[in-house]
Design a protein around this motif. Structure first.
Motif, mmCIF file in Angstrom:
data_model
loop_
_atom_site.group_PDB
_atom_site.id
_atom_site.type_symbol
_atom_site.label_atom_id
_atom_site.label_comp_id
_atom_site.label_asym_id
_atom_site.label_seq_id
_atom_site.Cartn_x
_atom_site.Cartn_y
_atom_site.Cartn_z
ATOM 1 N N PHE A 95 43.586 -20.876 73.782
ATOM 2 C CA PHE A 95 42.465 -20.382 72.986
ATOM 3 C C PHE A 95 42.051 -19.037 73.561
ATOM 4 N N ILE A 96 42.172 -17.979 72.755
ATOM 5 C CA ILE A 96 42.043 -16.607 73.250
ATOM 6 C C ILE A 96 40.661 -16.018 73.005
ATOM 7 N N SER A 97 39.914 -16.562 72.078
ATOM 8 C CA SER A 97 38.659 -15.933 71.656
ATOM 9 C C SER A 97 37.668 -15.702 72.786
ATOM 10 N N ASN A 98 37.713 -16.533 73.833
ATOM 11 C CA ASN A 98 36.750 -16.410 74.924
ATOM 12 C C ASN A 98 37.353 -15.811 76.188
ATOM 13 N N ASP A 99 38.534 -15.191 76.093
ATOM 14 C CA ASP A 99 39.188 -14.615 77.270
ATOM 15 C C ASP A 99 38.396 -13.420 77.809
ATOM 16 N N ILE A 100 38.350 -13.311 79.130
ATOM 17 C CA ILE A 100 37.673 -12.172 79.757
ATOM 18 C C ILE A 100 38.647 -11.318 80.559
ATOM 19 N N LEU A 101 39.933 -11.659 80.510
ATOM 20 C CA LEU A 101 40.961 -10.895 81.210
ATOM 21 C C LEU A 101 42.017 -10.450 80.209
ATOM 22 N N PRO A 102 42.711 -9.334 80.502
ATOM 23 C CA PRO A 102 43.793 -8.908 79.609
ATOM 24 C C PRO A 102 44.960 -9.876 79.700
ATOM 25 N N PRO A 103 45.801 -9.978 78.646
ATOM 26 C CA PRO A 103 45.702 -9.194 77.414
ATOM 27 C C PRO A 103 44.735 -9.760 76.380
ATOM 28 N N GLY A 104 44.271 -11.000 76.598
ATOM 29 C CA GLY A 104 43.397 -11.618 75.605
ATOM 30 C C GLY A 104 42.122 -10.836 75.368
ATOM 31 N N LEU A 105 41.622 -10.180 76.413
ATOM 32 C CA LEU A 105 40.383 -9.411 76.296
ATOM 33 C C LEU A 105 40.503 -8.300 75.262
ATOM 34 N N PHE A 106 41.712 -7.737 75.137
ATOM 35 C CA PHE A 106 41.909 -6.592 74.245
ATOM 36 C C PHE A 106 42.489 -6.987 72.884
ATOM 37 N N MET A 107 42.684 -8.275 72.659
ATOM 38 C CA MET A 107 43.246 -8.721 71.387
ATOM 39 C C MET A 107 42.124 -9.049 70.410
ATOM 40 N N ASP A 108 42.337 -8.714 69.135
ATOM 41 C CA ASP A 108 41.328 -9.053 68.130
ATOM 42 C C ASP A 108 41.906 -9.805 66.934
ATOM 43 N N ASN A 109 43.179 -9.606 66.614
ATOM 44 C CA ASN A 109 43.765 -10.273 65.446
ATOM 45 C C ASN A 109 43.872 -11.788 65.646
ATOM 46 N N MET A 110 44.370 -12.220 66.802
ATOM 47 C CA MET A 110 44.496 -13.647 67.046
ATOM 48 C C MET A 110 43.136 -14.343 67.165
ATOM 49 N N PRO A 111 42.156 -13.761 67.864
ATOM 50 C CA PRO A 111 40.821 -14.385 67.833
ATOM 51 C C PRO A 111 40.250 -14.509 66.423
ATOM 52 N N ALA A 112 40.528 -13.531 65.561
ATOM 53 C CA ALA A 112 40.071 -13.631 64.169
ATOM 54 C C ALA A 112 40.786 -14.774 63.457
#
Length: 338
Positions: A95-112
């Protein structure tokens, strides 16, 4: 003494700051490349799954599949919701929406995408708690579902204390408890009521969500028309250009979740749908939503004007969403009138 001093000075290491900078720069570049590839891997959307086969596999693992290999009514829908939440939590990258480290921090399409799936899961969990598991408005709530539904509504941005994942897993554990009671033979057996009014109420929520998505997707067209400010009720709110891809992928996630949920509806509400002559309408909705899952060959979500040179992916998505929503409205009419 001076001779010794000169010797010691000759032994001192000489630092070349230019070489150190090159090594650090190369290391940063390598890390950036690795994170980019990891981000692309994490951005891959999960494959669709067979709702019936998955439900039977769950039932067989827990010893609830009878000799006729038939599932109890409601098991496929509840199992589908459970599997959707499992997929949301266990897909590549988790689950990437709550990531605080890269690369999840810089992703927006998958959290959407995740948010689109999560909203539909929340709506279905609420429908299970309020309608599908209750015979009438005065009946008591299911002991597992009254815990599972609030858990799925936990903040999707919480990183810790508690994390979103831990709360969603707790909700899924309670949902599995409902599945066990639904298929088992206990004194506290769970219920599922496959009635036309229950289905129509849930589809009303689905229609509202799709209508909003269709509007936000359509509002992404680039043009020179000024926004209307005179009346709050008629004001045209344009989707910001920086949010166009987010809305697109939220629609993709919404459609992905609904495809599975509606396939499960076809299984558990088959007699209701046949009685209301609504089976064809349901399958039409599924076909429209399946079209939203086609591969996106462009590296970017293009946002051209309606009849301009560049394509507008949002308008294409809006077309499928709007047609599915229209079919849902027709389906609800059949369920209510017969």
């Amino acid at each position: 003494m001076s001779w010794l001093t000169n010797k010691l000075q000759g032994l001192k290491p000489s630092f070349n700051f230019s070489n150190v900078g090159k090594v650090a720069g190369a290391a940063v570049l390598i890390v950036a490349i690795l994170l980019s590839f990891l981000g692309m891997y994490w951005s891959s959307e999960p494959d669709q799954f067979d709702v019936v086969a998955t439900a039977k596999e769950k039932a067989a693992e827990r010893g609830y599949l009878n000799n006729s290999k038939k599932l109890v009514v409601g098991y496929t829908m509840a199992s589908t919701l459970h599997t959707i939440m499992e997929t949301l939590l266990d897909k590549p990258g988790g689950f990437i929406s709550n990531d605080i480290l890269p690369p999840g921090l810089f992703m927006d399409n998958m959290p959407a995408w995740e948010f689109g799936v999560l909203v539909q899961s929340r709506d279905l969990a609420r429908a299970f708690r309020k309608e599908f598991s209750r015979s009438q408005s005065q009946s008591t709530e299911d002991v597992n579902l009254k815990i599972a539904e609030p858990q799925f509504n936990f903040d999707n941005k919480s990183w810790a204390l508690p994390s979103s994942e831990s709360e969603y897993r707790r909700g899924n554990k309670e949902l599995m408890g409902y599945l066990d009671r639904l298929a088992g033979q206990s004194n506290n057996k769970a219920q599922f009521y496959a009635r036309a009014d229950n289905l129509s109420d849930w589809l009303s929520d689905v229609s509202t969500r799709l209508g909003s998505l269709s509007q936000r997707l359509s509002a992404s067209v680039i043009d020179d028309k000024p926004q209307l400010e005179s009346d709050e009720n008629t004001r045209y709110v344009r989707t910001p250009w920086s949010k166009v891809d987010d809305v697109f992928y939220e629609a993709r996630g919404t459609s992905w979740a609904l495809i599975h949920m509606l396939r499960a509806v076809e299984v558990d509400f088959i007699f209701t749908l046949q009685d209301k002559n609504a089976l064809v309408s349901l399958r039409q909705i599924i076909r429209e939503l399946e079209a939203t899952q086609a591969n996106v060959w462009s590296p970017f979500i293009l946002n051209g004007s309606g009849f301009g040179v560049l394509a507008n992916h949002s308008l294409v998505m809006a077309s499928y969403i709007a047609r599915a929503n229209t079919a849902i409205i027709d389906l609800r009419r059949l369920l209510e009138q017969g």
